[in-house]
Design an enzyme around this catalytic site. Structure first.
Site, PDB file in Angstrom:
ATOM      1  N   GLU A  84      -0.734  25.071  -1.115  1.00  0.00           N
ATOM      2  CA  GLU A  84       0.403  24.375  -0.515  1.00  0.00           C
ATOM      3  C   GLU A  84       1.555  25.331  -0.239  1.00  0.00           C
ATOM      4  OE1 GLU A  84      -0.682  19.949  -2.269  1.00  0.00           O
ATOM      5  OE2 GLU A  84       0.590  21.277  -3.452  1.00  0.00           O
ATOM      6  N   ALA A  99      -1.557  14.643 -12.276  1.00  0.00           N
ATOM      7  CA  ALA A  99      -0.709  13.489 -12.555  1.00  0.00           C
ATOM      8  C   ALA A  99      -1.523  12.231 -12.911  1.00  0.00           C
ATOM      9  CB  ALA A  99       0.225  13.218 -11.380  1.00  0.00           C
TER      10      ALA A  99
END
Lengths: 413, 413
Positions: free
Chosen positions: B164, B309
């Site tokens: 990213e 997460a």
């Protein structure tokens, strides 16, 4: 030509030269132009830095005659027409110096560490950190007296910045924090505004000043007039003869001109500002113009002109025009400030505005304040976001930037 | 009971106990919950810190059974059921420990100063500062070779964060910066992604990894596989045998568990994570639960579970349920991770998504990525602002948070 400083003065000067056949270098030690009138809202957690700051390069991208340098200027040599950088130098045919002002502690530089002022984004984030940390520490403090000290905020200086900070802190305590804490009652926070003179907002007419004071009192701010601060120590500020224990002390009392002024070998006033000629150049150097907070312009009623954005903007444009005239062999013209008024806000839906003939206060003044500030923000995106943040804060009573970053948290990692 | 850490694990555990008759103290050394999956967008100037961070107090304000403490935990004493703070201590009947992970330099802690990692808002602002400063310095650099070094960015580690970051930096250089610079051509920036293993995104299937690599190559990222970094020095990174001069090196290669794990006197894995029991408690202490990145859960195929997460969220909820069961005298139940897939994005309109049976890439994956991330953001305001910022960046090719703050600029004041 060279423009040093891309605040209001420098930026508007550069933009006024958009169609001019000159090569311009804009130098700033920051990569962003900062909309200082709203900096207190970053300090009080309503706005984010990127809402009121904009990359200088991006603002000026459509002007092919401009290049932008991120650099620190250490001195100006008017004798050799040179801008001396920390890491190089540049010569100029014309120079516009617009490096503004920094905090002045009136000979008490040691106060700065206990009472930070508000000039840069870093200052705003540090003040935000101190305000939010005070509430957090109070929540964990079991000693009643110590908790009281943690919840005491003293703002030194009753000018627009001091008034806006005091109003915003009182508002946060009473409206925003109330729902979030279990142990403390944030409403018990004491916000004290200490002004050495006989009225707050000294540059405003007495009746508007009184209205601003009434608005602050309604927000439970303890306004002290004729209350000079005589000492600041860790956890204590001495106002007149009274020692006020306070964990958070903020400085909004005075500024002094950027030290670059001294390297010009020009006459300065007591605040270190350059006493400019009527055309904004400096004595003996018609190719050097000084504008904005760095200049003391005394040829007009009420002079020297105050350190306000409109003064800097008009002077920036005027200095640019004078350079163009000089390039064309014409004489420069004297500057005249067109005073369109002044505004200050005191929290939610309260403000005062002095437009000369018209003086307004309350909600209407606040609406005027809102739209004038939105209008002068740079960039459509920033206008939209700030308007949204204000509407959000107004309706929800929340503050979206309640983040503690940097500072001691970081050191303790 | 006490919850240490208000990341995904801690926060969802606290919320799962909303209606429970327990008194909960949530402790974090930050005042905000951070949405780490989007932290790279703060580092690459698309988002502001306040868009992805939210005050913990505000998230939990509607739960009267919770108090929130801003405090640094220095150790856990399981023998005395005590959480030892830097400035006090707290006893617990039940403890959920969710303090996550920090960067690991595999025994080369000295690399950190040259190659910062991305875990906190401060990290993100520092990385943003380095990236933007590199372009600014290059603009002023007259030496061709030095300019090349300034415009070389090496990202170490080809996991989701590395991919990213690399995609976002390449995109900034080619699309955003291009219009703003006069001297340099930001398109000449070299972005190198160095992955020690044989594929980028090692946790993804090989075909999706290949698609991600193709997307990166299209953005002119130089993807190096089987390219372990063997040394990092000021201005140079050694990849395999090759010395690459690069002004900006970023670390996305490895994490290690929070050092608090060691104070538990429980078995740890090689990465310092606590080897938890099937019910997420630690051996011999059924009242202590460890979740999220701090836990190594090995009772499931593909274990230990990755530091994502969704794992932390599900474990937080499960630990909360187990505490409720124990309070009611029921036995705790083993945790099972419901794997709903994984996503990674590679800049503008490109992403890969592995939903098990369904694997997608390209624009559709990017839309999925966008809405899943918006959905998990906390707070309606943040969702709205982030969606607006993305739309704005997509349409205008601008980045609204291109601010250099702190760091060396500050030190030189």
């Amino acid at each position: 030509m060279v423009i040093v400083g891309a605040g209001f003065g420098g930026l508007y000067a550069a933009q006024a030269l958009k169609r001019a056949d000159v090569r311009i270098t804009v130098i700033d030690r920051r990569n962003h132009h900062l909309f200082q009138p709203l900096l207190y809202q970053v300090a009080t957690a309503t706005l984010s830095p990127s809402d009121i700051a904009y990359p200088i390069r991006s603002v000026l991208r459509s002007q092919p005659n401009i290049r932008v340098f991120l650099a620190e200027v250490s001195a100006i040599s008017v004798a050799t027409s040179t801008v001396i950088l920390e890491d190089g130098e540049l010569t100029y045919d014309y120079l516009i110096l617009a490096t503004g002002a920094c905090h002045s502690y009136f000979g008490h530089a040691e106060w700065e560490v206990f009472a930070p002022g508000l000039k840069s984004i870093e200052d705003a984030l540090e003040i935000r950190r101190r305000i939010l940390c005070a509430f957090e520490k109070a929540e964990r403090e079991t000693d009643e007296a110590k908790r009281r000290v943690l919840l005491t905020f003293v703002i030194v200086g009753g000018g627009p910045t001091g008034v806006e900070l005091a109003g915003a802190i009182a508002e946060i305590a009473c409206m925003v924090m109330v729902q979030d804490f279990r142990v403390i009652n944030p409403r018990e926070a004491r916000v004290i505004l200490a002004e050495a003179g006989s009225q707050i907002l000294p540059s405003f007419p007495a009746d508007l000043s009184a209205k601003a004071e009434a608005s602050l009192t309604k927000l439970c701010v303890d306004v002290r007039k004729n209350a000079p601060v005589t000492a600041i120590q860790p956890g204590v500020v001495v106002v007149g003869d009274e020692r006020i224990p306070a964990a958070t002390v903020l400085w909004a009392a005075g500024v002094t001109a950027s030290p670059l002024a001294r390297s010009l070998v020009a006459p300065l006033d007591r605040a270190g500002r350059v006493l400019v000629e009527p055309d904004l150049s400096i004595p003996g150097h018609p190719d050097v113009f000084v504008i904005g907070d760095l200049a003391a312009f005394v040829y007009q009623k009420g002079g020297p002109l105050p350190g306000l954005a409109p003064v800097a903007i008009q002077q920036g444009r005027h200095a640019a025009q004078n350079i163009l005239r000089r390039c064309q062999g014409l004489p420069s013209t004297p500057f005249r400030y067109a005073d369109r008024g002044a505004l200050a806000t005191i929290g939610r839906a309260a403000a005062v505005a002095d437009f000369g003939a018209v003086k307004i206060s309350g909600f209407i003044a606040w609406i005027a304040w809102t739209f004038i500030h939105i209008f002068f923000l740079i960039g459509f995106r920033n206008r939209l976001i700030v308007l949204f943040e204000w509407a959000w804060a107004y309706v929800t009573l929340q503050r979206s930037a309640r983040l503690i970053i940097g500072g001691s948290e970081r050191q303790s990692r």
